[in-house]
Every structure is written in C-alpha cells, then in structure tokens.
Design a protein around this motif. Structure first.
Motif, PDB file in Angstrom:
ATOM      1  N   THR A  12       0.822  -1.211   0.000  1.00  0.00           N
ATOM      2  CA  THR A  12       0.000   0.000   0.000  1.00  0.00           C
ATOM      3  C   THR A  12       0.856   1.262   0.000  1.00  0.00           C
ATOM      4  OG1 THR A  12      -0.130  -0.276   2.395  1.00  0.00           O
ATOM      5  CG2 THR A  12      -2.062  -0.932   1.128  1.00  0.00           C
ATOM      6  N   GLY A  18       8.641   2.302  11.233  1.00  0.00           N
ATOM      7  CA  GLY A  18       7.815   1.405  12.057  1.00  0.00           C
ATOM      8  C   GLY A  18       7.983  -0.040  11.621  1.00  0.00           C
ATOM      9  N   GLY A  22       9.691  -2.679  13.980  1.00  0.00           N
ATOM     10  CA  GLY A  22       8.655  -3.615  14.395  1.00  0.00           C
ATOM     11  C   GLY A  22       8.899  -5.019  13.869  1.00  0.00           C
ATOM     12  N   ARG A  49      -9.896  -0.480   1.283  1.00  0.00           N
ATOM     13  CA  ARG A  49     -10.148   0.496   0.212  1.00  0.00           C
ATOM     14  C   ARG A  49     -10.859  -0.219  -0.924  1.00  0.00           C
ATOM     15  NH1 ARG A  49      -4.206   2.148   0.519  1.00  0.00           N
ATOM     16  NH2 ARG A  49      -4.478   1.093   2.500  1.00  0.00           N
ATOM     17  N   VAL A 146       6.141  -9.526  13.894  1.00  0.00           N
ATOM     18  CA  VAL A 146       5.130  -8.519  13.571  1.00  0.00           C
ATOM     19  C   VAL A 146       5.120  -7.406  14.604  1.00  0.00           C
ATOM     20  CG1 VAL A 146       3.427  -9.918  12.317  1.00  0.00           C
ATOM     21  CG2 VAL A 146       3.476  -9.969  14.824  1.00  0.00           C
ATOM     22  N   GLY A 147       4.408  -6.326  14.264  1.00  0.00           N
ATOM     23  CA  GLY A 147       4.176  -5.251  15.214  1.00  0.00           C
ATOM     24  C   GLY A 147       3.012  -5.590  16.134  1.00  0.00           C
ATOM     25  N   ASP A 149       0.139  -4.291  16.541  1.00  0.00           N
ATOM     26  CA  ASP A 149      -1.215  -4.282  15.979  1.00  0.00           C
ATOM     27  C   ASP A 149      -1.637  -5.657  15.475  1.00  0.00           C
ATOM     28  OD1 ASP A 149       0.844  -3.730  13.961  1.00  0.00           O
ATOM     29  OD2 ASP A 149      -0.794  -3.559  12.529  1.00  0.00           O
ATOM     30  N   GLN A 150      -0.649  -6.524  15.246  1.00  0.00           N
ATOM     31  CA  GLN A 150      -0.965  -7.836  14.687  1.00  0.00           C
ATOM     32  C   GLN A 150      -1.221  -8.911  15.739  1.00  0.00           C
ATOM     33  OE1 GLN A 150      -1.322  -8.537  11.342  1.00  0.00           O
ATOM     34  NE2 GLN A 150      -1.271  -6.301  11.279  1.00  0.00           N
ATOM     35  N   PRO A 183       7.553  -2.460  19.220  1.00  0.00           N
ATOM     36  CA  PRO A 183       6.338  -3.110  18.697  1.00  0.00           C
ATOM     37  C   PRO A 183       5.291  -2.145  18.155  1.00  0.00           C
ATOM     38  CG  PRO A 183       6.944  -4.006  20.832  1.00  0.00           C
ATOM     39  CD  PRO A 183       7.801  -2.801  20.615  1.00  0.00           C
ATOM     40  N   LEU A 184       5.341  -0.891  18.623  1.00  0.00           N
ATOM     41  CA  LEU A 184       4.374   0.072  18.085  1.00  0.00           C
ATOM     42  C   LEU A 184       5.046   1.435  17.990  1.00  0.00           C
ATOM     43  CD1 LEU A 184       1.554   0.665  17.077  1.00  0.00           C
ATOM     44  CD2 LEU A 184       0.882   1.143  19.411  1.00  0.00           C
ATOM     45  N   LEU A 185       5.694   1.677  16.867  1.00  0.00           N
ATOM     46  CA  LEU A 185       6.331   2.980  16.675  1.00  0.00           C
ATOM     47  C   LEU A 185       5.266   3.987  16.268  1.00  0.00           C
ATOM     48  CD1 LEU A 185       9.134   4.414  16.628  1.00  0.00           C
ATOM     49  CD2 LEU A 185       9.123   4.074  14.152  1.00  0.00           C
ATOM     50  N   MET A 193       2.445   4.742  13.408  1.00  0.00           N
ATOM     51  CA  MET A 193       3.055   5.070  12.123  1.00  0.00           C
ATOM     52  C   MET A 193       2.527   4.072  11.097  1.00  0.00           C
ATOM     53  SD  MET A 193       7.090   5.511  10.980  1.00  0.00           S
ATOM     54  CE  MET A 193       7.487   6.978  11.895  1.00  0.00           C
ATOM     55  N   LYS A 195       1.669   3.360   6.712  1.00  0.00           N
ATOM     56  CA  LYS A 195       1.880   3.769   5.320  1.00  0.00           C
ATOM     57  C   LYS A 195       0.782   4.705   4.854  1.00  0.00           C
ATOM     58  CE  LYS A 195       3.067  -0.829   3.810  1.00  0.00           C
ATOM     59  NZ  LYS A 195       1.865  -1.583   4.212  1.00  0.00           N
ATOM     60  N   SER A 196      -0.450   4.388   5.254  1.00  0.00           N
ATOM     61  CA  SER A 196      -1.573   5.094   4.645  1.00  0.00           C
ATOM     62  C   SER A 196      -2.149   6.185   5.541  1.00  0.00           C
ATOM     63  CB  SER A 196      -2.651   4.076   4.266  1.00  0.00           C
ATOM     64  OG  SER A 196      -2.888   3.200   5.344  1.00  0.00           O
TER      65      SER A 196
HETATM   66  P1  ATP Z   1      -1.323   0.327   6.160  1.00  0.00           P
HETATM   67  O1  ATP Z   1      -1.468   1.729   6.694  1.00  0.00           O
HETATM   68  O2  ATP Z   1      -1.516   0.252   4.674  1.00  0.00           O
HETATM   69  O3  ATP Z   1      -2.123  -0.693   6.913  1.00  0.00           O
HETATM   70  P2  ATP Z   1       0.984  -0.329   7.723  1.00  0.00           P
HETATM   71  O4  ATP Z   1       1.964   0.779   7.891  1.00  0.00           O
HETATM   72  O5  ATP Z   1       0.044  -0.593   8.854  1.00  0.00           O
HETATM   73  O6  ATP Z   1       0.202  -0.042   6.370  1.00  0.00           O
HETATM   74  P3  ATP Z   1       1.213  -3.127   7.180  1.00  0.00           P
HETATM   75  O7  ATP Z   1       1.619  -3.598   5.832  1.00  0.00           O
HETATM   76  O8  ATP Z   1      -0.248  -3.154   7.523  1.00  0.00           O
HETATM   77  O9  ATP Z   1       1.768  -1.641   7.366  1.00  0.00           O
HETATM   78  O10 ATP Z   1       2.014  -3.925   8.315  1.00  0.00           O
HETATM   79  C1  ATP Z   1       3.138  -4.713   8.017  1.00  0.00           C
HETATM   80  C2  ATP Z   1       3.871  -5.149   9.263  1.00  0.00           C
HETATM   81  O11 ATP Z   1       4.524  -4.042   9.891  1.00  0.00           O
HETATM   82  C3  ATP Z   1       2.979  -5.745  10.360  1.00  0.00           C
HETATM   83  O12 ATP Z   1       3.680  -6.792  10.968  1.00  0.00           O
HETATM   84  C4  ATP Z   1       2.804  -4.615  11.331  1.00  0.00           C
HETATM   85  O13 ATP Z   1       2.565  -5.078  12.644  1.00  0.00           O
HETATM   86  C5  ATP Z   1       4.150  -3.922  11.251  1.00  0.00           C
HETATM   87  N1  ATP Z   1       3.998  -2.493  11.550  1.00  0.00           N
HETATM   88  C6  ATP Z   1       3.293  -1.593  10.822  1.00  0.00           C
HETATM   89  N2  ATP Z   1       3.341  -0.386  11.400  1.00  0.00           N
HETATM   90  C7  ATP Z   1       4.091  -0.508  12.528  1.00  0.00           C
HETATM   91  C8  ATP Z   1       4.504   0.410  13.560  1.00  0.00           C
HETATM   92  N3  ATP Z   1       4.142   1.676  13.528  1.00  0.00           N
HETATM   93  N4  ATP Z   1       5.290  -0.066  14.560  1.00  0.00           N
HETATM   94  C9  ATP Z   1       5.659  -1.367  14.589  1.00  0.00           C
HETATM   95  N5  ATP Z   1       5.306  -2.287  13.654  1.00  0.00           N
HETATM   96  C10 ATP Z   1       4.526  -1.866  12.629  1.00  0.00           C
END
Ligand code: ATP
Ligand code: MG
Length: 320
Positions: A12, A18, A22, A49, A146-147, A149-150, A183-185, A193, A195-196
C-alpha cells in the motif's frame, strides 16, 4: 523443533521506520537460521479500500525496500498473495471455525475500520484476520515477526489452528508472534506510524524529505527537553525515534539535549534518522527492477508448491 518464519506487508506504499523496528530487523536476523516466507499481501489491500490502486508499482517498491534492508532472496521465499490460489482456498474451511461474534471483538479490526476509506465495512475487512491465519498456516509458520497491531490476529490464527486440529486431527502447529525492538512505533502525528496515514518516515525518503517531515512534527512549548511519555508524548516520540536509530536510550539523549529546545531536538533526530537510513538508501539505489520480477517468480513457485501440499493435507484430514 526448527521454527518456520512467516511474515509480510501490504503493498500500500513505501515501508517506514515502524516496519523496520517492528518487524524487518527481526527478519534480517532470522533469515540465516530458519526457513522464512515473506508475503506481499496484495489481496489484503482491498480490505480497507475499494480498489487495489497502483498495486504493481507498490509491489515492486516493496521488494526494493526488502532488498534495501538486507532481506536475502536466496534465503527467503518472497511471494504474492494473489499468485497462490491454494493458500486462498484455506480461507473456506478456516472461516467455518470462527464465529461472527469472535470476529467482531477483534480490536485491530475495529481500529482499521475506524481508519478505513471505505463507506461501509466489507466482508473482507471483517474476516481478514482469518485470511491472515491462512497466510501463516499455509506454510505451517510457527514464528511471526510482527508489530503490536498484529497480536490479536495471531490469536485468531492460533484459534483456527487449535480448532482445526481438534475437529480434524493434528495438522497445524500453533504460531507465535515475535515482537521487535519497538512493537508500536508512533508516527509524526502521535498515532501508529502507518503507510496510509501520512505520518510515516519512509525508508526510501531522501535526506531532505526526512528533514522536512521532522521539521513539521509537533512538539510542545517547554524549552527543557525531557523524556516523559505520558506528559510529553510528542517529544518522547521524537526521542524514541532518535534512540532507536542510534541504538541509545531516549532518556540519555534528552539529558544531552537539555535546554537546547525543540530546534536542537529536531536536529538530533534528523541527523540520527538520516545516518541510520544512509546504507539502506544506498542499497536501494543499487537494486535492479528486472531482478525483482525474477525474485517474485521464483518465490511464487516455491510458495505455491508449499501451499499445494498443505491444502492436500487439509482436504485429506477433512475427508474430502
Ligand atoms: P497500512 O497503513 O496500509 O495498513 P501499515 O503501515 O500498517 O500499512 P502493514 O503492511 O499493515 O503496514 O504492516 C506490516 C507489518 O509491519 C505488520 O507486521 C505490522 O505489525 C508492522 N507495523 C506496521 N506499522 C508498525 C509500527 N508503527 N510499529 C511497529 N510495527 C509496525
Ligand atoms: Mg496496517
């Protein structure tokens, strides 16, 4: 038992810091010791989307990001969701193993619905943790970098594996999440943080872009820089970012900056991030797009072969 590592990202947009702290750093670390699958979750782009958008370009960019951080395609199977029909077929039996109420309770799904650009919640958005269970279990993944959120999704994957095994016999190992240094930047707006969400520092950002992003980050009006996550989240977040890039404690950095104020803080953060990203940017500039297509073709073949075996096993266990 030797772990099988599975993880991935949605195409995306460009990967950011992050992702690095992460998950990506752990992948690079693990790739020498374990079989590893890295999934480009292209089908999952349409969870939040309406259309996939520039999916091809984003997929290429994602691969270039992987190569730039040091993921080695000779060791790691990098593949695309949409290229593996057998993986996607696992969704069917897996969906039968979870209740609608269980899906509705998932906090990450709730959060992503809140940030979604869709007018209504799609069935895919609602069920995507189950899709992710298929991603992990198709290769019998046991370790998932994973981060934070997962983590709720990992719980769904474990639930699916456990229930499948109970109903049909022991087929799947129970996967575990592996958290990175951060784990959560948080992004430059204080939220996760992403991408979208327009709040990220991309690994591929130039020095000037990075400087401009950090210049715009919010701080507060106190001149003395201190690390207080509760009371001064914006300042703490910038210190955390610099600390991760420098491999130093944010508290110590705050003491050094002292009464230098926000200007000094931002200068320190900008230098730290740019220094950290320099070798990553350099490798990215050297990567070759033709190589990317080759890597994906090979990865897709390997992943598909693995998925065929698992689906056969699943169908046999279910008595089809
Ligand atoms: P989108 O906004 O499109 O959902 P995203 O930035 O959340 O993009 P993903 O592709 O959904 O990125 O996540 C990919 C991996 O990166 C997952 O393992 C997620 O936990 C990890 N990750 C994403 N953002 C963070 C963050 N801010 N801190 C730590 N880990 C992250
Ligand atoms: Mg996400």
């Amino acid at each position: 038992m030797n772990d099988v590592v599975l993880t991935g990202d949605r195409p995306t947009g460009p990967l950011h810091l992050g992702h690095y702290f992460g998950s990506l750093a752990n992948r690079v670390e693990l790739q020498d010791r374990h079989p590893m699958y890295v999934l480009i979750a292209d089908y999952q782009v349409i969870t939040d989307r309406d259309v996939p958008g520039e999916i091809r370009r984003h997929t290429t960019e994602l691969l270039l990001d992987y190569l730039a951080v040091g993921i080695d395609p000779a060791k790691v199977t990098i593949f695309q969701h949409s290229a593996i029909p057998e993986l996607n077929q696992l969704l069917l039996p897996f969906l039968s193993l979870v209740s609608v109420a269980e899906l509705g309770r998932n906090p990450t799904v709730k959060d992503e619905i809140a940030h979604s650009s869709q007018a209504a919640v799609s069935g895919l958005m609602f069920t995507y943790p189950v899709h992710q269970a298929a991603d992990i279990l198709f290769c019998k993944g046991t370790l998932v970098p994973v981060g934070k959120d997962q983590v709720p999704h990992l719980e769904v994957a474990r639930l699916v594996a456990r229930r499948f095994n109970e109903r049909y016999g022991a087929v799947f190992p129970l996967p575990e999440a592996m958290m990175g240094a951060q784990p959560l930047l948080k992004g430059l707006d204080g939220g996760k943080m992403s991408k979208s969400r327009g709040n990220a520092i991309a690994l591929s950002a130039t020095e000037d872009e990075t400087a401009a992003l950090i210049r715009r980050a919010r701080t507060d009006s106190e001149r003395m820089i201190t690390f207080e996550e509760e009371r001064r989240p914006e300042v703490a977040n910038l210190l955390t970012l610099a600390g991760l890039c420098l491999g130093r404690s944010p508290r110590e950095l705050a003491e050094e900056i002292g009464d230098g104020g926000a200007a000094t803080l931002k200068r320190v953060v900008t230098e730290a991030v740019n220094e950290f990203l320099r070798p990553i940017r350099k490798r990215r500039a050297e990567a070759d797009e033709a190589e990317v297509r080759q890597i994906l073709a090979q990865g897709n073949d390997r992943a598909r072969e693995r998925a065929v075996r698992t689906l056969d096993e699943v169908r046999a266990a279910m008595g089809f």
